[in-house]
Design a protein around this motif. Structure first.
Motif, PDB file in Angstrom:
ATOM      1  N   HIS A 181      43.604  39.680  36.907  1.00  0.00           N
ATOM      2  CA  HIS A 181      43.817  38.274  37.257  1.00  0.00           C
ATOM      3  C   HIS A 181      43.641  37.339  36.069  1.00  0.00           C
ATOM      4  O   HIS A 181      44.108  36.206  36.107  1.00  0.00           O
ATOM      5  N   LEU A 185      45.187  33.722  36.692  1.00  0.00           N
ATOM      6  CA  LEU A 185      44.254  32.689  37.176  1.00  0.00           C
ATOM      7  C   LEU A 185      43.607  31.896  36.042  1.00  0.00           C
ATOM      8  O   LEU A 185      43.453  30.691  36.149  1.00  0.00           O
ATOM      9  N   HIS A 186      43.213  32.591  34.983  1.00  0.00           N
ATOM     10  CA  HIS A 186      42.474  31.915  33.910  1.00  0.00           C
ATOM     11  C   HIS A 186      43.364  31.596  32.712  1.00  0.00           C
ATOM     12  O   HIS A 186      42.871  31.268  31.635  1.00  0.00           O
ATOM     13  N   ASP A 344      37.801  31.029  39.819  1.00  0.00           N
ATOM     14  CA  ASP A 344      37.461  32.215  40.613  1.00  0.00           C
ATOM     15  C   ASP A 344      37.049  31.824  42.029  1.00  0.00           C
ATOM     16  O   ASP A 344      37.493  32.425  43.009  1.00  0.00           O
TER      17      ASP A 344
HETATM   18 FE   FE2 Z   1      37.897  35.469  37.035  1.00  0.00          FE
END
Ligand code: FE2
Ligand code: FES
Length: 426
Positions: A181, A185-186, A344
């Motif tokens: 991820h 996501l990041h 997260d």
């Molecule tokens: Fe994460």
């Protein structure tokens, strides 16, 4: 996917549940030492594994963790007086020491021995690495707390922080071991220009967004290796440690060819109850002291795991949609949410406090998650059948690090990262 029954077993942690029994065989981070800073300081409310508790530091400096409810008529000892080596219930004055003995019962006649028959549940504690650890399992099975390298480093070479997460512990662990991820996501968007990133980054996460996973069982849990391309004949490996029952160590992210001089970070996801979790973040720099800026960044309330309020609740949280900024999502980062832990939390909490794993469609990048579930369910079922987890008895296996390394094709990750994944000797 997971059957409804297995999902229940995996996620429920109250007293008497199979997973609750398993987790209780391990020492757990309970409080920051700074929450009970001095003898006879204010008591602290605490909830772990669906049990309401109270913590206090007694006159001798010992940290006590007791059932929150006075065994007389169940008033909360949080309101109690912490005095002369015990906590006194303010309702009728019964007093309990750190071992849970009733040492005074002023509401009963002097000649009665009733107080000798009354006890309150108390759990053993130790302080290590600025953290109060607790063991909530059967006393006869208590072993040593895990020998994490960070927990025995000098203060300026380690940090510990915590924040509340509003979902089940297993969901949080699954986010922690999900190395794929980070490419999404990041990540930052292509349009990002001048703003500084939170952390040093390397180019491989963005360039290779479908890492190949290799997962192996280790003495302390799982070794999860994610392989990305790093040029014509080399791979970039990130080796995450999953350590029983809810710890991870995150591989360092940097430009170097390996992580031999890097600090590393880790987490513990400690269940408050089935729907709420303490997200602990640790860091260790075995090689040198952090400078002031690094120390504040890793350990301060407004650093990389913040911002949080005085009750450890993230300022960006579910109630305010994590302060998502759609313009930033278009032009700056993938989510429009600031801060890796908030990114997260946004996705993990959005799944529902206990995700319905029957509805999932897992792919090849979810191998570590599948392995984690299998391992935890196997250990919980084995314990139900009378076989205790070996790892809980062996604190030395926790002396490990996560690692990242660039290695030629054909070199197995175990070999490439072998020396990088060992903690320093005591
Ligand atoms: Fe994460
Ligand atoms: S309820 Fe605590 S002393 Fe009565």
């Amino acid at each position: 996917m997971l059957s409804a029954k297995d999902n229940e077993t995996l996620t429920r942690v109250g007293p008497g549940t199979p997973m609750g029994n398993l987790l209780r065989r391990f020492w757990m981070p309970a409080l920051l030492e700074s929450e009970v800073p001095t003898p006879d300081c204010d008591p602290v409310r605490l909830r772990l594994l669906c049990e309401d508790l109270v913590a206090f530091r007694d006159t001798n400096g010992r940290v006590a963790i007791l059932d929150a409810n006075c065994p007389h008529r169940l008033a909360s000892l949080y309101f109690g007086r912490n005095e002369e080596c015990g906590i006194r219930c303010v309702y009728h004055g019964w007093k309990f020491d750190a071992d849970g003995n009733c040492v005074d019962m002023p509401s009963e006649p002097d000649e009665t021995s009733y107080k000798d028959k009354v006890k309150i549940a108390s759990y053993p504690t130790v302080i290590r690495g600025g953290v109060v650890w607790v063991y909530m399992g059967p006393p006869e099975f208590a072993a040593e707390p895990p020998d994490f390298e960070w927990s025995r480093l000098p203060e300026r070479q380690r940090t510990a922080t915590k924040r509340i997460q509003q979902n089940n512990w297993a969901q949080a662990v699954e986010g922690g071991i999900d190395s794929s991820h980070i490419s999404f996501l990041h990540n930052k968007t292509d349009k990002q220009t001048s703003e500084l990133t939170d952390l040093p980054r390397n180019p491989y996460h963005g360039k290779d967004r479908h890492p190949v996973f290799e997962v192996e069982e280790s003495d302390c849990g799982l070794l999860i290796a994610a392989r990305r391309n790093a040029g014509p004949d080399e791979y970039y490996w990130r080796v995450t440690q999953f350590l029983l029952p809810f710890y991870t160590m995150i591989p360092p992210v940097g430009q170097e060819r390996d992580s031999s001089t890097a600090p590393y970070d880790g987490h513990a996801w400690v269940p408050i109850d089935d729907h709420t979790t303490w997200t602990w973040s640790f860091s260790a720099n075995p090689h040198r002291e952090y400078n002031d800026k690094e120390y504040a960044f890793r350990g301060g309330p407004n650093g990389m795991w913040g911002p949080i309020d005085e009750n450890f609740m993230p300022v960006r949280n579910r109630e305010n949609d994590y302060q998502i900024d759609r313009a930033r999502q278009r032009n700056f980062n993938f989510t429009g949410i600031d801060g890796i832990p908030n990114q997260d939390a946004a996705v993990q909490e959005s799944m529902g406090t206990i995700v319905n794993r029957q509805r999932e469609h897992l792919g090849t990048s979810d191998r570590a998650i599948v392995n984690f579930r299998r391992l935890m369910l196997r250990l919980a079922n084995e314990l139900e059948a009378g076989r205790a987890p070996e790892t809980a008895k062996n604190s030395a296996v926790y002396n490990v690090r996560s690692a990242s390394v660039i290695a030629p094709h054909g070199v197995p990750f175990r070999e490439a990262a072998m020396n990088l994944t060992k903690g320093a000797d005591k």
